[in-house]
Design a protein around this motif. Sequence first.
Motif, PDB file in Angstrom:
ATOM      1  N   CYS A 111       0.834  -1.204   0.000  1.00 43.22           N
ATOM      2  CA  CYS A 111       0.000   0.000   0.000  1.00 43.22           C
ATOM      3  C   CYS A 111       0.868   1.253   0.000  1.00 43.22           C
ATOM      4  O   CYS A 111       1.997   1.258   0.503  1.00 43.22           O
ATOM      5  N   ASP A 112       0.325   2.319  -0.559  1.00 39.27           N
ATOM      6  CA  ASP A 112       1.056   3.581  -0.597  1.00 39.27           C
ATOM      7  C   ASP A 112       0.088   4.747  -0.658  1.00 39.27           C
ATOM      8  O   ASP A 112      -1.125   4.566  -0.780  1.00 39.27           O
ATOM      9  N   VAL A 113       0.632   5.942  -0.575  1.00 41.23           N
ATOM     10  CA  VAL A 113      -0.126   7.184  -0.727  1.00 41.23           C
ATOM     11  C   VAL A 113       0.412   7.863  -1.983  1.00 41.23           C
ATOM     12  O   VAL A 113       1.590   8.212  -2.042  1.00 41.23           O
ATOM     13  N   VAL A 114      -0.435   8.006  -3.001  1.00 45.67           N
ATOM     14  CA  VAL A 114       0.040   8.617  -4.242  1.00 45.67           C
ATOM     15  C   VAL A 114       0.182  10.121  -4.064  1.00 45.67           C
ATOM     16  O   VAL A 114      -0.254  10.701  -3.070  1.00 45.67           O
ATOM     17  N   SER A 115       0.783  10.757  -5.039  1.00 44.23           N
ATOM     18  CA  SER A 115       1.183  12.159  -4.910  1.00 44.23           C
ATOM     19  C   SER A 115       0.041  13.108  -4.572  1.00 44.23           C
ATOM     20  O   SER A 115       0.246  14.138  -3.948  1.00 44.23           O
ATOM     21  N   GLY A 116      -1.187  12.770  -4.950  1.00 48.74           N
ATOM     22  CA  GLY A 116      -2.324  13.615  -4.629  1.00 48.74           C
ATOM     23  C   GLY A 116      -2.959  13.303  -3.297  1.00 48.74           C
ATOM     24  O   GLY A 116      -4.006  13.867  -2.958  1.00 48.74           O
ATOM     25  N   GLY A 117      -2.362  12.384  -2.528  1.00 51.17           N
ATOM     26  CA  GLY A 117      -2.859  12.061  -1.207  1.00 51.17           C
ATOM     27  C   GLY A 117      -3.861  10.927  -1.158  1.00 51.17           C
ATOM     28  O   GLY A 117      -4.447  10.663  -0.105  1.00 51.17           O
ATOM     29  N   LEU A 118      -4.066  10.218  -2.282  1.00 50.93           N
ATOM     30  CA  LEU A 118      -5.039   9.135  -2.339  1.00 50.93           C
ATOM     31  C   LEU A 118      -4.423   7.811  -1.912  1.00 50.93           C
ATOM     32  O   LEU A 118      -3.220   7.580  -2.079  1.00 50.93           O
ATOM     33  N   ALA A 119      -5.272   6.911  -1.385  1.00 51.82           N
ATOM     34  CA  ALA A 119      -4.830   5.559  -1.068  1.00 51.82           C
ATOM     35  C   ALA A 119      -4.654   4.773  -2.355  1.00 51.82           C
ATOM     36  O   ALA A 119      -5.498   4.818  -3.241  1.00 51.82           O
ATOM     37  N   ASN A 120      -3.544   4.036  -2.451  1.00 55.44           N
ATOM     38  CA  ASN A 120      -3.293   3.246  -3.650  1.00 55.44           C
ATOM     39  C   ASN A 120      -2.373   2.087  -3.293  1.00 55.44           C
ATOM     40  O   ASN A 120      -2.007   1.909  -2.120  1.00 55.44           O
ATOM     41  N   SER A 121      -1.981   1.308  -4.280  1.00 59.48           N
ATOM     42  CA  SER A 121      -1.032   0.217  -4.072  1.00 59.48           C
ATOM     43  C   SER A 121      -0.257   0.003  -5.364  1.00 59.48           C
ATOM     44  O   SER A 121      -0.758   0.289  -6.458  1.00 59.48           O
ATOM     45  N   HIS A 122       0.961  -0.488  -5.210  1.00 58.70           N
ATOM     46  CA  HIS A 122       1.821  -0.779  -6.360  1.00 58.70           C
ATOM     47  C   HIS A 122       2.643  -2.024  -6.064  1.00 58.70           C
ATOM     48  O   HIS A 122       2.798  -2.418  -4.893  1.00 58.70           O
ATOM     49  N   THR A 123       3.212  -2.604  -7.104  1.00 60.21           N
ATOM     50  CA  THR A 123       4.091  -3.742  -6.903  1.00 60.21           C
ATOM     51  C   THR A 123       5.316  -3.315  -6.095  1.00 60.21           C
ATOM     52  O   THR A 123       5.765  -2.173  -6.150  1.00 60.21           O
TER      53      THR A 123
END
Length: 319
Positions: free
Chosen positions: A292-304
Motif C-alpha cells: 500500500c502507498d499514498v500517491v502524490s495527490g494524497g489518495l490511497a493506492n497500491s503498487h508492486t
Amino acid sequence: MSILKTDYKDDVINEELATDRKFSQATNSDGTFSYTDQTPYTQEGDEYGAKQINEENAHCNFAIEEGDKNYQGVDLTVRFAEEIAKYSDPWRWIKARLAAHNLDGIHVHDFMTITVGSYTMKPEILGINTYTGTTDQELGWHIDWGTKDCYPETVKWFTENNNNGTSANAAPYLKSTVKSFLDGLVSKLPKELQSVISSKRFLLENRYSGSGTLTDSNSWGWADLGKLWIPSEYEVFGSVVWGTKGWSAGQAVQYPAFANSFRSRIKGAGDGGSRATWWLLSVIGGYSTGACDVVSGGLANSHTCTNDFRVPLCFRITE
C-alpha cells in the motif's frame, strides 16, 4: 493538558480592618512618590495581564484554526525558546515535558527542524498519546512524529514483487527492504534525537504459509517497528482501503494529523519538494505482489513492491 486556567481569584479585603484599599506613600529622592499596597486581605488575587492574555489568545487561535482544519503548526523551538534554553536540546525538553505529563501549548502539526545526513527535514506531531494504554507492553504518555515531507531518496518496498512474510518473519514489513532502509537512516539523525526515540510497538499483519504463496494476510502479531518507521494504511486513512480486511487494520487508529484533511497526506520529495508517492507498511489484499502507498495527490493506492517510492521518517518519543 492545554487547559485554560479556570480558578482565577480576586482580592478580598478584610472588611473587619478596612472598607477600601490602603496605600502607604514614600517620597523618592527625585521628588516623585512611590506607593505600596497596605490593604489587609483575607484572600490575595491572581495576577492577570498581558502574559496571561497572550497565552489565552494562543489557545483560542489554535481552537479556531483546528476547528477549521487549517492549523499549520508552529515551530516549537521558537514558541518555547525561553523554556527550551534550560535544557541541553529541544528533544530533551520534549522528553521532560512528557515525563511531567505537561504538554500544555503543544499541538498536533507543531514541528521542529532537523538535519538527516545532508538533508533538512521538519518532523511534525502526528498524534499526542494516540496509543496510550495500548499494546501488549502497556504504553504511557508519548508523541508520535512524522516528517512533513519525504526523505529525498527513493526505496523499493521489497527487492522482489512478493509481499509474503517468511518462516522466520511472518510479518511482511519485517522482511521488507523499506524497513532495512529506515533502520539504516537512524544513524543519520541528530545524536540528541537518537537518544530520546523509542521503538514503536505495533500489531503487525502476518502473511505466510508453508504450503504456498498467499494473497491475503492470515494472522497478526506484536512486533517492534524500530526507531524509524512508516505508518500503516489505517493510520493514514482511518480505514482499510487496499489491505486485508481485519488483519491489516490490527489495533491501528487514524492519526489526528491525517484526519479530515489531505494536508499531511500529501508530501514532497524532500523538504518543500514536488508531490511524491510514499510507501505505507501495509501490504495489498487480494494479490501477492504489492504494498500500500499514498500517491502524490494524497489518495490511497497500491503498487508492486519493486517500485521506487519515498518514505517519511516517523518516530516515537515516550515519557
